[in-house]
Design a protein around this motif. Structure first.
Motif, PDB file in Angstrom:
ATOM      1  N   ARG A 193      35.084 221.909 118.795  1.00 59.86           N
ATOM      2  CA  ARG A 193      34.094 222.122 117.739  1.00 59.86           C
ATOM      3  C   ARG A 193      32.697 222.432 118.286  1.00 59.86           C
ATOM      4  O   ARG A 193      31.997 223.291 117.769  1.00 59.86           O
ATOM      5  N   GLU A 194      32.296 221.712 119.342  1.00 59.67           N
ATOM      6  CA  GLU A 194      30.951 221.913 119.908  1.00 59.67           C
ATOM      7  C   GLU A 194      30.760 223.353 120.381  1.00 59.67           C
ATOM      8  O   GLU A 194      29.650 223.884 120.335  1.00 59.67           O
ATOM      9  N   ASN A 195      31.840 223.992 120.851  1.00 54.30           N
ATOM     10  CA  ASN A 195      31.716 225.371 121.315  1.00 54.30           C
ATOM     11  C   ASN A 195      31.498 226.344 120.164  1.00 54.30           C
ATOM     12  O   ASN A 195      30.884 227.393 120.330  1.00 54.30           O
ATOM     13  N   GLN A 230      27.833 225.938 119.650  1.00 56.20           N
ATOM     14  CA  GLN A 230      27.104 226.608 120.732  1.00 56.20           C
ATOM     15  C   GLN A 230      27.114 228.126 120.559  1.00 56.20           C
ATOM     16  O   GLN A 230      26.169 228.808 120.958  1.00 56.20           O
ATOM     17  N   GLY A 288      33.093 224.396 113.707  1.00 58.31           N
ATOM     18  CA  GLY A 288      31.891 224.065 114.480  1.00 58.31           C
ATOM     19  C   GLY A 288      30.768 225.041 114.190  1.00 58.31           C
ATOM     20  O   GLY A 288      29.607 224.649 114.024  1.00 58.31           O
TER      21      GLY A 288
END
Length: 174
Positions: free
Chosen positions: A41-43, A46, A76
């Motif tokens: 999710r963080e990607n 980002q 994300g």
């Protein structure tokens, strides 16, 4: 938003994206494509930082829609857009791939592509059975995916559309 470079499905989806652009005579713009990234999710978040902060893309002008290699990256990205007060789908549409339960329960629900895993398994078993019986089988069997339209693309969710057309009968005790 590209998925992992080592992921066969992610790379097939990326090639399909490039092929579709070519089919429609749309020039590939590398500024609108992320480098390959792991499916966390963080990607996805980002990727939004990359597009908006580093590449200075503007929602509704330079960036109208985001297509992610899978639902995890798309979710994300959608959360990152919303945390910046960028509305999904009004400012930027978002789409994923896999039509996960999490994607369907997101707000707004995530438009995605349904992968027919059950049908793929059934085709594999049929091919194996034919092979065991000495029959020849094709090198490749394509089982089509289908688009699962939900709210994140600006489309009216099917359940919402059905609810909007509900008209109870009146009379005869109903």
């Amino acid at each position: 938003i590209r998925g992992p470079e080592t992921g066969l499905l992610a790379e097939e989806r990326y090639r399909a994206y490039l092929g579709t652009l070519t089919d429609y005579g749309i020039e590939v713009n590398a500024n609108l494509i992320t480098p390959p990234r792991r499916s966390v999710r963080e990607n996805g978040a980002q990727a939004i930082d990359l597009f908006l902060d580093q590449r200075n893309l503007r929602p509704k002008e330079d960036l109208e829609a985001i297509v992610a290699s899978n639902d995890i990256l798309a979710l994300g990205a959608m959360e990152a857009l919303q945390s910046r007060s960028i509305r999904v789908p009004e400012d930027v549409a978002v789409m994923g791939f896999n039509d996960s339960a999490e994607a369907r329960s997101a707000s707004p629900s995530l438009t995605s592509v349904t992968v027919p895993f059950r049908e793929q398994g059934m085709e594999a078993v049929r091919a194996l059975k034919r092979m065991l019986e000495g029959e020849s089988v094709p090198d490749e069997v394509i089982v089509p995916s289908r688009l699962a339209l939900h709210q994140s693309c600006g489309c009216l969710d099917v359940a919402v559309a059905r609810a909007g057309t509900f008209s109870p009968s009146v009379g005869d005790g109903v």
